[in-house]
Write an enzyme that holds these catalytic residues in place. Structure first.
Site, PDB file in Angstrom:
ATOM      1  N   ASP A  28      92.562  48.834   8.615  1.00 15.07           N
ATOM      2  CA  ASP A  28      92.415  50.218   9.087  1.00 15.07           C
ATOM      3  C   ASP A  28      93.364  51.078   8.247  1.00 15.07           C
ATOM      4  O   ASP A  28      94.222  50.547   7.517  1.00 15.07           O
ATOM      5  CB  ASP A  28      92.764  50.288  10.592  1.00 15.07           C
ATOM      6  CG  ASP A  28      92.550  51.686  11.180  1.00 15.07           C
ATOM      7  OD1 ASP A  28      91.844  52.510  10.559  1.00 15.07           O
ATOM      8  OD2 ASP A  28      93.105  51.963  12.271  1.00 15.07           O
ATOM      9  N   GLN A  73      85.814  50.686  19.788  1.00 14.50           N
ATOM     10  CA  GLN A  73      85.751  50.130  18.439  1.00 14.50           C
ATOM     11  C   GLN A  73      85.726  48.600  18.504  1.00 14.50           C
ATOM     12  O   GLN A  73      84.933  47.941  17.822  1.00 14.50           O
ATOM     13  CB  GLN A  73      86.963  50.607  17.623  1.00 14.50           C
ATOM     14  CG  GLN A  73      86.957  50.107  16.196  1.00 14.50           C
ATOM     15  CD  GLN A  73      85.776  50.638  15.400  1.00 14.50           C
ATOM     16  OE1 GLN A  73      85.553  51.845  15.352  1.00 14.50           O
ATOM     17  NE2 GLN A  73      85.011  49.757  14.782  1.00 14.50           N
ATOM     18  N   ARG A  89      78.573  50.800  16.765  1.00 18.53           N
ATOM     19  CA  ARG A  89      79.219  51.661  17.756  1.00 18.53           C
ATOM     20  C   ARG A  89      78.150  52.233  18.706  1.00 18.53           C
ATOM     21  O   ARG A  89      78.336  52.283  19.918  1.00 18.53           O
ATOM     22  CB  ARG A  89      79.959  52.826  17.059  1.00 18.53           C
ATOM     23  CG  ARG A  89      81.151  52.418  16.203  1.00 18.53           C
ATOM     24  CD  ARG A  89      82.272  51.858  17.031  1.00 18.53           C
ATOM     25  NE  ARG A  89      82.696  52.787  18.065  1.00 18.53           N
ATOM     26  CZ  ARG A  89      83.582  53.769  17.915  1.00 18.53           C
ATOM     27  NH1 ARG A  89      84.203  53.930  16.745  1.00 18.53           N
ATOM     28  NH2 ARG A  89      83.912  54.577  18.909  1.00 18.53           N
ATOM     29  N   ARG A 100      89.211  61.333  23.999  1.00 14.37           N
ATOM     30  CA  ARG A 100      90.022  60.942  22.833  1.00 14.37           C
ATOM     31  C   ARG A 100      91.310  61.738  22.942  1.00 14.37           C
ATOM     32  O   ARG A 100      91.302  62.966  22.763  1.00 14.37           O
ATOM     33  CB  ARG A 100      89.290  61.209  21.530  1.00 14.37           C
ATOM     34  CG  ARG A 100      90.157  60.967  20.319  1.00 14.37           C
ATOM     35  CD  ARG A 100      89.402  60.878  19.013  1.00 14.37           C
ATOM     36  NE  ARG A 100      88.728  59.601  18.874  1.00 14.37           N
ATOM     37  CZ  ARG A 100      88.267  59.111  17.732  1.00 14.37           C
ATOM     38  NH1 ARG A 100      88.400  59.803  16.612  1.00 14.37           N
ATOM     39  NH2 ARG A 100      87.662  57.940  17.683  1.00 14.37           N
ATOM     40  N   HIS A 111      91.853  51.363  21.098  1.00 14.18           N
ATOM     41  CA  HIS A 111      90.533  51.839  20.664  1.00 14.18           C
ATOM     42  C   HIS A 111      89.493  50.799  21.123  1.00 14.18           C
ATOM     43  O   HIS A 111      88.871  50.111  20.307  1.00 14.18           O
ATOM     44  CB  HIS A 111      90.515  52.029  19.143  1.00 14.18           C
ATOM     45  CG  HIS A 111      89.412  52.913  18.662  1.00 14.18           C
ATOM     46  ND1 HIS A 111      88.469  53.480  19.507  1.00 14.18           N
ATOM     47  CD2 HIS A 111      89.075  53.335  17.401  1.00 14.18           C
ATOM     48  CE1 HIS A 111      87.635  54.212  18.794  1.00 14.18           C
ATOM     49  NE2 HIS A 111      87.974  54.133  17.525  1.00 14.18           N
ATOM     50  N   CYS A 151      87.267  49.923  10.629  1.00 11.01           N
ATOM     51  CA  CYS A 151      86.706  50.788  11.677  1.00 11.01           C
ATOM     52  C   CYS A 151      86.223  52.114  11.109  1.00 11.01           C
ATOM     53  O   CYS A 151      85.401  52.781  11.732  1.00 11.01           O
ATOM     54  CB  CYS A 151      87.744  51.009  12.760  1.00 11.01           C
ATOM     55  SG  CYS A 151      89.231  51.810  12.148  1.00 11.01           S
TER      56      CYS A 151
HETATM   57  N1   CP Z   1      86.103  54.453  13.985  1.00 12.59           N
HETATM   58  C1   CP Z   1      86.177  55.645  14.624  1.00 12.59           C
HETATM   59  O1   CP Z   1      86.499  55.732  15.805  1.00 12.59           O
HETATM   60  O2   CP Z   1      85.812  56.696  13.850  1.00 12.59           O
HETATM   61  P1   CP Z   1      85.941  58.237  14.246  1.00 12.59           P
HETATM   62  O3   CP Z   1      87.386  58.590  14.231  1.00 12.59           O
HETATM   63  O4   CP Z   1      85.141  58.941  13.186  1.00 12.59           O
HETATM   64  O5   CP Z   1      85.351  58.422  15.623  1.00 12.59           O
HETATM   65  N1  NVA Z   2      93.991  54.084  13.587  1.00 14.03           N
HETATM   66  C1  NVA Z   2      93.094  55.181  13.316  1.00 14.03           C
HETATM   67  C2  NVA Z   2      91.724  54.867  13.794  1.00 14.03           C
HETATM   68  C3  NVA Z   2      90.695  55.927  13.514  1.00 14.03           C
HETATM   69  C4  NVA Z   2      89.359  55.568  14.042  1.00 14.03           C
HETATM   70  C5  NVA Z   2      93.635  56.447  13.970  1.00 14.03           C
HETATM   71  O1  NVA Z   2      94.091  56.396  15.115  1.00 14.03           O
HETATM   72  O2  NVA Z   2      93.595  57.502  13.329  1.00 14.03           O
END
Ligand code: CP
Ligand code: NVA
Length: 307
Positions: A226, A133, A294, A103, A130, A266
């Protein structure tokens, strides 16, 4: 030469592979294959620059359920924080691990990491994508609607990483996707162009970008949103919240969609901003099934990628 496969964006899987993977995820969810341990004796690194609840925990639990071990790596505690390069870190970690979930803030870092790693690298979210997701989103649509191709999906809000991966997923699977967002908050233009080209070439799926949330929601089978402020955008929070305030998924907007429309998010949600409690906790909401999925899609993905 290594024959490893990465999963950095949805394009890294073919339409056929996505179909098989979703089928396998549904099988895994049913619990009919309990003694399945393809990761026995293998360690998977979880390298996260940003916070996470779902991605980290679903991957760590999924790896354990498949017989493997996960090792959480905080970049600040690695020598990376003291100047070791991404390339050297990726080369060294590949000697110990059978795969890595990343990440990162910048998608370019994930690409750089993957290009030097000799084991599969999975993108667990970057500023641009993502894809894990999107796999869970597709599974949830398939479970709730019985099909994916031809589904009308309305994404309302910020054209962010989640929207970008949904666009690619729509192109791969034949979803008719409408994105409603304010001017200046559109999804990535290169991602839009590539998806539209693929949709035209394969004669499946459709992508419309417009401004009016009600127009997008009209006749939708699925409504998706989102957060308005993604991780790493905190300095733009006030401006984004002002621009996006008419893009809330509330009872009134849901009225525009089909009666049996499902609502996806998400998560994490900022209740009262992009979605109301009424919708999030209401009968159309599938957000917690989506979060559960997930785990199942990631297990199917790990089985497929990690050899
Ligand atoms: N939806 C998602 O990726 O959640 P987190 O940021 O908690 O991993
Ligand atoms: N768009 C959001 C998604 C979190 C899962 C972010 O990047 O923070």
């Amino acid at each position: 030469m290594s024959s490893k496969r990465d999963f950095l964006t949805i394009w890294d899987l073919t339409a056929g592979e996505i179909e098989c993977l979703l089928k396998r995820a549904i099988e895994l969810k049913s619990g009919s294959d309990k003694n399945n341990c393809p990761l026995i004796g293998k360690s998977i690194g979880i390298f996260f620059e940003k916070p996470s609840t779902r991605t980290r925990v679903s991957f760590e639990a999924g790896i354990y359920q498949l017989g493997g071990q996960s090792i959480y790596l905080n970049p600040r505690e690695l020598q990376l924080g003291r100047g070791e390069t991404i390339a050297d870190t990726a080369r060294v970690l590949s000697r110990y691990l059978s795969g890595m979930v990343l990440r990162t803030y910048s998608h370019a870092s994930a690409e750089e990491f993957a290009s030097h790693a000799t084991v599969p690298v999975i993108n667990g979210l970057s500023d641009l994508h993502h894809p894990c997701q999107a796999l869970a989103d597709l599974m949830t649509i398939l479970e709730k609607k019985g099909r994916i191709s031809g589904i009308r999906l309305a994404y309302i809000g910020d054209g962010n990483n989640v929207a970008n991966s949904l666009i690619e997923a729509a192109a791969r699977t034949g979803i008719s996707l409408t994105v409603a967002c304010p001017e200046g908050y559109e999804p990535d233009p290169d991602i839009i162009e590539r998806a539209r080209n693929a949709m035209a070439k394969d004669s499946k799926g459709e992508l419309i970008i417009l401004r009016n949330p009600k127009e997008a929601a009209g006749r939708a089978d699925v409504i998706y949103t989102d957060v308005w402020v993604s991780m790493g955008q905190e300095d733009k929070a006030e401006k984004k919240k002002t621009k996006l305030r008419d893009y809330q998924i509330n009872g009134q907007l849901l009225q525009c969609a089909k009666n049996d429309a499902i609502v996806l998010h998400c998560l994490p949600a900022h209740r009262g901003e992009e979605i109301t409690d009424e919708v999030m906790d209401g009968p159309n909401s599938a957000v917690f099934d989506q979060a559960e999925n997930r785990l199942h899609t990631e297990k199917a993905l790990l089985e497929f990628l990690i050899r």
